[in-house]
Design a protein around this motif. Structure first.
Motif, PDB file in Angstrom:
ATOM      1  N   LYS A 283      55.765  20.007  90.162  1.00 52.92           N
ATOM      2  CA  LYS A 283      54.778  20.866  90.823  1.00 52.92           C
ATOM      3  C   LYS A 283      53.352  20.422  90.510  1.00 52.92           C
ATOM      4  O   LYS A 283      52.473  20.443  91.381  1.00 52.92           O
ATOM      5  CB  LYS A 283      54.965  22.325  90.389  1.00 52.92           C
ATOM      6  CG  LYS A 283      56.164  23.031  90.988  1.00 52.92           C
ATOM      7  CD  LYS A 283      56.188  24.481  90.505  1.00 52.92           C
ATOM      8  CE  LYS A 283      57.351  25.244  91.084  1.00 52.92           C
ATOM      9  NZ  LYS A 283      57.361  26.674  90.645  1.00 52.92           N
ATOM     10  N   SER A 284      53.114  20.015  89.262  1.00 53.01           N
ATOM     11  CA  SER A 284      51.754  19.639  88.857  1.00 53.01           C
ATOM     12  C   SER A 284      51.278  18.371  89.558  1.00 53.01           C
ATOM     13  O   SER A 284      50.077  18.099  89.603  1.00 53.01           O
ATOM     14  CB  SER A 284      51.699  19.431  87.341  1.00 53.01           C
ATOM     15  OG  SER A 284      52.332  18.214  86.965  1.00 53.01           O
ATOM     16  N   MET A 285      52.215  17.610  90.128  1.00 50.57           N
ATOM     17  CA  MET A 285      51.855  16.354  90.786  1.00 50.57           C
ATOM     18  C   MET A 285      52.095  16.407  92.286  1.00 50.57           C
ATOM     19  O   MET A 285      52.021  15.382  92.970  1.00 50.57           O
ATOM     20  CB  MET A 285      52.662  15.199  90.170  1.00 50.57           C
ATOM     21  CG  MET A 285      52.466  15.051  88.676  1.00 50.57           C
ATOM     22  SD  MET A 285      53.412  13.679  87.994  1.00 50.57           S
ATOM     23  CE  MET A 285      52.478  12.305  88.619  1.00 50.57           C
ATOM     24  N   SER A 286      52.367  17.588  92.806  1.00 54.46           N
ATOM     25  CA  SER A 286      52.684  17.724  94.226  1.00 54.46           C
ATOM     26  C   SER A 286      51.432  17.767  95.093  1.00 54.46           C
ATOM     27  O   SER A 286      50.467  18.471  94.771  1.00 54.46           O
ATOM     28  CB  SER A 286      53.495  19.006  94.456  1.00 54.46           C
ATOM     29  OG  SER A 286      53.624  19.265  95.843  1.00 54.46           O
ATOM     30  N   CYS A 287      51.469  17.016  96.187  1.00 52.08           N
ATOM     31  CA  CYS A 287      50.393  17.115  97.176  1.00 52.08           C
ATOM     32  C   CYS A 287      50.842  17.971  98.366  1.00 52.08           C
ATOM     33  O   CYS A 287      50.111  18.117  99.345  1.00 52.08           O
ATOM     34  CB  CYS A 287      49.953  15.724  97.650  1.00 52.08           C
ATOM     35  SG  CYS A 287      51.220  14.768  98.502  1.00 52.08           S
ATOM     36  N   THR A 288      52.064  18.519  98.269  1.00 51.96           N
ATOM     37  CA  THR A 288      52.607  19.330  99.362  1.00 51.96           C
ATOM     38  C   THR A 288      52.344  20.817  99.148  1.00 51.96           C
ATOM     39  O   THR A 288      51.966  21.526 100.088  1.00 51.96           O
ATOM     40  CB  THR A 288      54.124  19.080  99.501  1.00 51.96           C
ATOM     41  OG1 THR A 288      54.346  17.707  99.812  1.00 51.96           O
ATOM     42  CG2 THR A 288      54.726  19.948 100.596  1.00 51.96           C
ATOM     43  N   LEU A 289      52.534  21.270  97.903  1.00 50.12           N
ATOM     44  CA  LEU A 289      52.344  22.694  97.622  1.00 50.12           C
ATOM     45  C   LEU A 289      50.900  23.113  97.886  1.00 50.12           C
ATOM     46  O   LEU A 289      49.966  22.340  97.671  1.00 50.12           O
ATOM     47  CB  LEU A 289      52.733  23.010  96.177  1.00 50.12           C
ATOM     48  CG  LEU A 289      54.207  22.770  95.815  1.00 50.12           C
ATOM     49  CD1 LEU A 289      54.471  23.154  94.371  1.00 50.12           C
ATOM     50  CD2 LEU A 289      55.149  23.530  96.750  1.00 50.12           C
ATOM     51  N   GLU A 290      50.759  24.315  98.392  1.00 49.59           N
ATOM     52  CA  GLU A 290      49.461  24.911  98.740  1.00 49.59           C
ATOM     53  C   GLU A 290      48.810  24.227  99.947  1.00 49.59           C
ATOM     54  O   GLU A 290      47.610  24.351 100.170  1.00 49.59           O
ATOM     55  CB  GLU A 290      48.496  24.883  97.538  1.00 49.59           C
ATOM     56  CG  GLU A 290      49.029  25.665  96.335  1.00 49.59           C
ATOM     57  CD  GLU A 290      48.056  25.658  95.177  1.00 49.59           C
ATOM     58  OE1 GLU A 290      46.921  25.162  95.335  1.00 49.59           O
ATOM     59  OE2 GLU A 290      48.433  26.158  94.098  1.00 49.59           O
ATOM     60  N   ASN A 291      49.615  23.526 100.730  1.00 53.86           N
ATOM     61  CA  ASN A 291      49.118  22.908 101.967  1.00 53.86           C
ATOM     62  C   ASN A 291      49.883  23.445 103.166  1.00 53.86           C
ATOM     63  O   ASN A 291      51.032  23.891 103.041  1.00 53.86           O
ATOM     64  CB  ASN A 291      49.274  21.385 101.910  1.00 53.86           C
ATOM     65  CG  ASN A 291      48.103  20.722 101.211  1.00 53.86           C
ATOM     66  OD1 ASN A 291      46.961  20.863 101.620  1.00 53.86           O
ATOM     67  ND2 ASN A 291      48.399  20.014 100.135  1.00 53.86           N
ATOM     68  N   ARG A 292      49.242  23.361 104.299  1.00 50.76           N
ATOM     69  CA  ARG A 292      49.924  23.717 105.542  1.00 50.76           C
ATOM     70  C   ARG A 292      50.753  22.520 105.983  1.00 50.76           C
ATOM     71  O   ARG A 292      50.273  21.376 105.963  1.00 50.76           O
ATOM     72  CB  ARG A 292      48.924  24.108 106.622  1.00 50.76           C
ATOM     73  CG  ARG A 292      49.606  24.608 107.898  1.00 50.76           C
ATOM     74  CD  ARG A 292      48.649  25.326 108.798  1.00 50.76           C
ATOM     75  NE  ARG A 292      49.327  25.838 109.988  1.00 50.76           N
ATOM     76  CZ  ARG A 292      50.024  26.975 110.027  1.00 50.76           C
ATOM     77  NH1 ARG A 292      50.118  27.727 108.939  1.00 50.76           N
ATOM     78  NH2 ARG A 292      50.611  27.381 111.140  1.00 50.76           N
ATOM     79  N   VAL A 293      52.006  22.788 106.351  1.00 50.93           N
ATOM     80  CA  VAL A 293      52.925  21.696 106.684  1.00 50.93           C
ATOM     81  C   VAL A 293      53.686  22.013 107.965  1.00 50.93           C
ATOM     82  O   VAL A 293      53.788  23.173 108.389  1.00 50.93           O
ATOM     83  CB  VAL A 293      53.932  21.459 105.537  1.00 50.93           C
ATOM     84  CG1 VAL A 293      53.225  21.027 104.259  1.00 50.93           C
ATOM     85  CG2 VAL A 293      54.792  22.696 105.288  1.00 50.93           C
TER      86      VAL A 293
END
Length: 326
Positions: free
Chosen positions: A274-284
């Motif tokens: 989670k700490s390295m995710s570029c997906t979380l907290e983004n619109r997908v």
């Protein structure tokens, strides 16, 4: 390459000055013609070795190939990569892994790394072709995991973390993980992972973790349609890099996370991912085999599923599919 050739190489590596074929032959107890034969074998593997009748042989430059000998010099693992299978060219390292697992004792192959300089039939997710020219890192790790089948997916998470961490530590580049198994630098993909497993009921027979990284690959090796969406390590740092050192670091990073999984430390893996995710907290935008929809990526659950808050406020759990950032 025969062990004798590596022994010749070791002598050349530790000699600061040119060394005669006679000295090498005396040290190894082989003939001078055998020394000459091994020197030529080393040259064919990419080692630049100068020679003169007066002074003898000198190692001018090491091989740029991703040879097990070079990786092992830098490898700091307990079992991952201790056994390696090296190929100049193969359709797919995962295909080789499947073949080896079908013919041999997987327990004895646990941790083996299969390396190819080039893949002619590399496979990505959803059966897509994976362009794998020389200069990249194209590997498959053979595993016999002692992990509950419902947590085997975490092996992919461990691999993603390992690749991203290694890129950060080795090159000081801000690599991030895009769900489910891609590594990005900025808005461009630099690596991808693929996990294949053989299982029956609750028993995992073996896992094959495929990792593909564009390292010393020129962007013009890719089609114009891909060049805007991918990058390479060498393009990011402005020069070619030491692939052997980089791969040794990846394997070390992977082993430490893999051991956490086998110890049941699942939360540590999830939190690091989670700490390295570029997906979380983004619109997908999500595309599955059944449908497609948009929403906000809000979390990943204990089974690796991506949690999407759809525009109607409902939460949707996505186990597998394509994810593109909006």
């Amino acid at each position: 390459m025969p062990d004798s050739a590596f022994k010749v190489l070791e002598i050349l590596e530790r000699s600061a000055t040119p060394i005669s074929g006679e000295v090498i032959s005396n040290e190894l107890g082989i003939t001078r013609s055998a020394v000459w034969k091994h020197i030529n074998e080393l040259r064919m593997m990419g080692y630049d070795i100068s020679s003169s009748q007066k002074e003898g042989y000198r190692l001018a430059r090491t091989s740029a190939k991703l040879l097990p000998y070079e990786i092992h010099k830098k490898l700091q693992t307990k079992f991952i990569g201790k056994k390696m299978r090296y190929l100049e060219n193969t359709p797919s390292t995962i295909w080789i892994g499947k073949q080896l697992c079908s013919e041999g004792d997987v327990e004895k192959m646990h941790g083996m790394v299969i390396i190819a300089e080039e893949q002619t039939g590399g496979i990505g997710r959803m059966g897509r072709a994976w362009v794998s020219p020389s200069g990249g890192i194209w590997i498959t790790i053979v595993l016999k995991p002692h992990v509950p089948i419902d947590h085997v997916f975490m092996i992919t998470m461990a691999g993603s973390i390992a690749v991203a961490r290694a890129i950060r530590k080795e090159f000081d580049l801000g690599a991030l993980i895009k769900w489910p198994n891609d590594i990005f630098i900025g808005n461009k993909k630099v690596a991808g992972l693929l996990l294949e497993l053989s299982a029956e009921a609750d028993t995992v027979h073996h896992c094959l973790l495929g990792i593909g990284i564009d390292v010393n690959v020129h962007l013009n090796n890719f089609s114009p349609s891909l060049q805007n969406s991918i990058t390479t390590i060498s393009a990011e740092v402005g020069h070619e890099v030491d692939r052997a050192s980089f791969l040794a670091r990846i394997l070390k990073e992977f082993e430490s996370r893999y051991l956490l999984i086998e110890s049941g430390e699942y939360d540590a893996i999830i939190q690091e991912w989670k700490s390295m995710s570029c997906t979380l907290e983004n619109r997908v935008q999500i595309r599955t085999l059944k449908n497609s929809f948009e929403g906000d990526a809000v979390d990943i659950d204990e089974f690796g599923a991506l949690i999407i808050r759809k525009d109607n406020g409902k939460l949707e759990r996505v186990i597998a599919g394509d994810c593109s950032h909006q």
